[in-house]
Design a protein around this motif. Structure first.
Motif, PDB file in Angstrom:
ATOM      1  N   GLY A  62      38.397  67.109  33.151  1.00  0.00           N
ATOM      2  CA  GLY A  62      36.978  66.750  33.063  1.00  0.00           C
ATOM      3  C   GLY A  62      36.438  65.988  34.263  1.00  0.00           C
ATOM      4  O   GLY A  62      35.224  65.887  34.432  1.00  0.00           O
ATOM      5  N   LEU A  63      37.310  65.440  35.104  1.00  0.00           N
ATOM      6  CA  LEU A  63      36.812  64.672  36.256  1.00  0.00           C
ATOM      7  C   LEU A  63      36.862  65.506  37.541  1.00  0.00           C
ATOM      8  O   LEU A  63      36.674  64.970  38.636  1.00  0.00           O
ATOM      9  CB  LEU A  63      37.637  63.386  36.452  1.00  0.00           C
ATOM     10  N   SER A  64      37.104  66.794  37.410  1.00  0.00           N
ATOM     11  CA  SER A  64      37.311  67.608  38.620  1.00  0.00           C
ATOM     12  C   SER A  64      35.991  68.050  39.263  1.00  0.00           C
ATOM     13  O   SER A  64      35.980  68.415  40.428  1.00  0.00           O
ATOM     14  CB  SER A  64      38.170  68.832  38.286  1.00  0.00           C
ATOM     15  N   LYS A  65      34.915  68.016  38.489  1.00  0.00           N
ATOM     16  CA  LYS A  65      33.653  68.553  39.037  1.00  0.00           C
ATOM     17  C   LYS A  65      32.654  67.454  39.410  1.00  0.00           C
ATOM     18  O   LYS A  65      32.579  66.424  38.730  1.00  0.00           O
ATOM     19  CB  LYS A  65      32.997  69.490  38.019  1.00  0.00           C
ATOM     20  N   PHE A  73      18.875  56.257  39.021  1.00  0.00           N
ATOM     21  CA  PHE A  73      19.798  55.468  39.845  1.00  0.00           C
ATOM     22  C   PHE A  73      20.515  56.295  40.917  1.00  0.00           C
ATOM     23  O   PHE A  73      21.164  55.739  41.790  1.00  0.00           O
ATOM     24  CB  PHE A  73      20.857  54.795  38.968  1.00  0.00           C
ATOM     25  N   GLY A  74      20.431  57.618  40.825  1.00  0.00           N
ATOM     26  CA  GLY A  74      21.152  58.458  41.788  1.00  0.00           C
ATOM     27  C   GLY A  74      22.658  58.354  41.603  1.00  0.00           C
ATOM     28  O   GLY A  74      23.408  58.348  42.578  1.00  0.00           O
ATOM     29  N   VAL A  75      23.099  58.292  40.351  1.00  0.00           N
ATOM     30  CA  VAL A  75      24.539  58.149  40.090  1.00  0.00           C
ATOM     31  C   VAL A  75      24.934  58.986  38.880  1.00  0.00           C
ATOM     32  O   VAL A  75      24.107  59.244  37.986  1.00  0.00           O
ATOM     33  CB  VAL A  75      24.896  56.663  39.827  1.00  0.00           C
ATOM     34  N   ASN A  76      26.171  59.420  38.879  1.00  0.00           N
ATOM     35  CA  ASN A  76      26.720  60.042  37.675  1.00  0.00           C
ATOM     36  C   ASN A  76      28.108  59.456  37.435  1.00  0.00           C
ATOM     37  O   ASN A  76      28.983  59.565  38.291  1.00  0.00           O
ATOM     38  CB  ASN A  76      26.812  61.569  37.848  1.00  0.00           C
ATOM     39  N   VAL A  77      28.255  58.803  36.282  1.00  0.00           N
ATOM     40  CA  VAL A  77      29.560  58.246  35.916  1.00  0.00           C
ATOM     41  C   VAL A  77      30.151  59.140  34.835  1.00  0.00           C
ATOM     42  O   VAL A  77      29.602  59.244  33.733  1.00  0.00           O
ATOM     43  CB  VAL A  77      29.432  56.794  35.395  1.00  0.00           C
ATOM     44  N   ASN A  78      31.236  59.799  35.176  1.00  0.00           N
ATOM     45  CA  ASN A  78      31.909  60.673  34.216  1.00  0.00           C
ATOM     46  C   ASN A  78      33.126  59.906  33.693  1.00  0.00           C
ATOM     47  O   ASN A  78      34.066  59.632  34.441  1.00  0.00           O
ATOM     48  CB  ASN A  78      32.321  61.968  34.929  1.00  0.00           C
ATOM     49  N   ALA A  79      33.071  59.525  32.446  1.00  0.00           N
ATOM     50  CA  ALA A  79      34.104  58.645  31.884  1.00  0.00           C
ATOM     51  C   ALA A  79      35.264  59.450  31.293  1.00  0.00           C
ATOM     52  O   ALA A  79      35.091  60.176  30.320  1.00  0.00           O
ATOM     53  CB  ALA A  79      33.484  57.742  30.829  1.00  0.00           C
ATOM     54  N   GLY A  80      36.421  59.279  31.896  1.00  0.00           N
ATOM     55  CA  GLY A  80      37.633  59.938  31.374  1.00  0.00           C
ATOM     56  C   GLY A  80      38.358  58.984  30.443  1.00  0.00           C
ATOM     57  O   GLY A  80      39.505  58.617  30.680  1.00  0.00           O
ATOM     58  N   ASN A  96      37.476  56.864  35.562  1.00  0.00           N
ATOM     59  CA  ASN A  96      36.132  57.434  35.692  1.00  0.00           C
ATOM     60  C   ASN A  96      36.011  58.139  37.030  1.00  0.00           C
ATOM     61  O   ASN A  96      36.692  57.764  38.002  1.00  0.00           O
ATOM     62  CB  ASN A  96      35.058  56.333  35.693  1.00  0.00           C
ATOM     63  N   ARG A  97      35.094  59.097  37.069  1.00  0.00           N
ATOM     64  CA  ARG A  97      34.664  59.681  38.342  1.00  0.00           C
ATOM     65  C   ARG A  97      33.227  59.235  38.555  1.00  0.00           C
ATOM     66  O   ARG A  97      32.390  59.402  37.654  1.00  0.00           O
ATOM     67  CB  ARG A  97      34.739  61.207  38.270  1.00  0.00           C
ATOM     68  N   VAL A  98      32.926  58.650  39.717  1.00  0.00           N
ATOM     69  CA  VAL A  98      31.564  58.172  39.987  1.00  0.00           C
ATOM     70  C   VAL A  98      31.027  58.876  41.237  1.00  0.00           C
ATOM     71  O   VAL A  98      31.555  58.690  42.334  1.00  0.00           O
ATOM     72  CB  VAL A  98      31.541  56.636  40.193  1.00  0.00           C
ATOM     73  N   ASP A  99      30.006  59.725  41.029  1.00  0.00           N
ATOM     74  CA  ASP A  99      29.329  60.396  42.149  1.00  0.00           C
ATOM     75  C   ASP A  99      28.028  59.662  42.435  1.00  0.00           C
ATOM     76  O   ASP A  99      27.296  59.308  41.503  1.00  0.00           O
ATOM     77  CB  ASP A  99      28.988  61.838  41.770  1.00  0.00           C
ATOM     78  N   LEU A 100      27.740  59.446  43.716  1.00  0.00           N
ATOM     79  CA  LEU A 100      26.489  58.764  44.080  1.00  0.00           C
ATOM     80  C   LEU A 100      25.740  59.583  45.122  1.00  0.00           C
ATOM     81  O   LEU A 100      26.324  60.005  46.137  1.00  0.00           O
ATOM     82  CB  LEU A 100      26.754  57.365  44.648  1.00  0.00           C
ATOM     83  N   ALA A 101      24.445  59.809  44.874  1.00  0.00           N
ATOM     84  CA  ALA A 101      23.587  60.468  45.865  1.00  0.00           C
ATOM     85  C   ALA A 101      23.380  59.488  47.025  1.00  0.00           C
ATOM     86  O   ALA A 101      23.621  58.284  46.865  1.00  0.00           O
ATOM     87  CB  ALA A 101      22.253  60.804  45.208  1.00  0.00           C
ATOM     88  N   PRO A 102      22.903  59.970  48.195  1.00  0.00           N
ATOM     89  CA  PRO A 102      22.576  59.024  49.263  1.00  0.00           C
ATOM     90  C   PRO A 102      21.605  57.961  48.726  1.00  0.00           C
ATOM     91  O   PRO A 102      20.613  58.293  48.075  1.00  0.00           O
ATOM     92  CB  PRO A 102      21.904  59.914  50.328  1.00  0.00           C
ATOM     93  N   GLY A 103      21.915  56.699  48.943  1.00  0.00           N
ATOM     94  CA  GLY A 103      21.076  55.603  48.448  1.00  0.00           C
ATOM     95  C   GLY A 103      21.281  55.296  46.972  1.00  0.00           C
ATOM     96  O   GLY A 103      20.673  54.371  46.435  1.00  0.00           O
TER      97      GLY A 103
END
Ligand code: GLV
Ligand code: MN
Length: 217
Positions: A62-65, A73-80, A96-103
């Protein structure tokens, strides 16, 4: 004489610290209202029958994508955590996997049940936390660098690089919980009364309403 020796031994044993002392286990969820009519259960989830366990129970992709960061907030926290990956149950860890957009920012939040450590996989981030004595510790981290946030302390990650950022975080809890400060205070259901917020932040109603409106309230 033997009686005196036995008494002496008994007193010494009484004064010795007990070799084991048990306390309640830490909670594994926010609350657990007792259902006094049902049989006692464990603090967590009951176990699947061993005969029904398969290899698949111990692997999770689930954290691979990459997560979708098009939000406020420009963020996605995928909680494993154990809710997504049941194999973690009772093992006291999660990621967790945390993706952040610029800014983008993973806004100030805390984990009531866990210390957090993390590693930067992509990008450049300002990572910081504040102690209970209001001391702020922070550093700008690049790829391969790690951080740690002691249990329960308020922390954030802000993408300060030119592109996207990605971190993986690890927890010593199967369900760390997250108290996200702006949402907790300004987007709860029902709302925290404006009187509480105006006094706590020493501002007028319009400021509080302005913040609440950002969260669609
Ligand atoms: C980052 O702070 C996370 O909670 O995953
Ligand atoms: Mn966190």
């Amino acid at each position: 004489m033997a009686t005196m020796a036995t008494l002496y031994l008994f007193i010494v044993l009484l004064l010795l610290p007990l070799p084991y002392s048990y306390a309640d286990p830490d909670p594994l969820q926010d609350f657990c209202v007792a259902d006094l009519k049902s049989a006692p259960s464990v603090n967590g989830f009951p176990c699947k029958l061993a005969s029904e366990v398969t290899s698949g129970d111990f692997f999770y992709d689930g954290l691979s994508k990459e997560g979708n960061t098009t939000n406020l907030f420009g963020v996605n926290v995928n909680a494993g955590n154990v809710l997504a990956f049941p194999g973690l149950n009772t093992l006291g860890i999660s990621m967790n996997r945390v993706d952040l957009a610029p800014g983008g920012i993973n806004p100030p939040h805390s984990h009531p049940r866990s210390t957090e450590s993390g590693i930067v996989i992509e990008g450049k981030l300002l990572v910081g936390f504040v102690t209970t004595g209001n001391v702020f510790y922070s550093k700008v981290l690049g790829v391969g660098e790690m951080f740690v946030v002691p249990r329960g302390l308020v922390h954030f990650q802000l993408n300060v690089g030119d592109g996207k950022a990605l971190i993986f975080t690890a927890f010593n809890s199967q369900l760390p919980g997250a108290v996200i400060a702006p949402l907790t205070l300004f987007a709860s259901t029902p709302s925290v009364p404006d009187d509480v917020l105006t006094r706590a932040f020493q501002v007028e109603d319009d400021v509080i309403n302005g913040i609440k409106s950002k969260f669609g309230l």
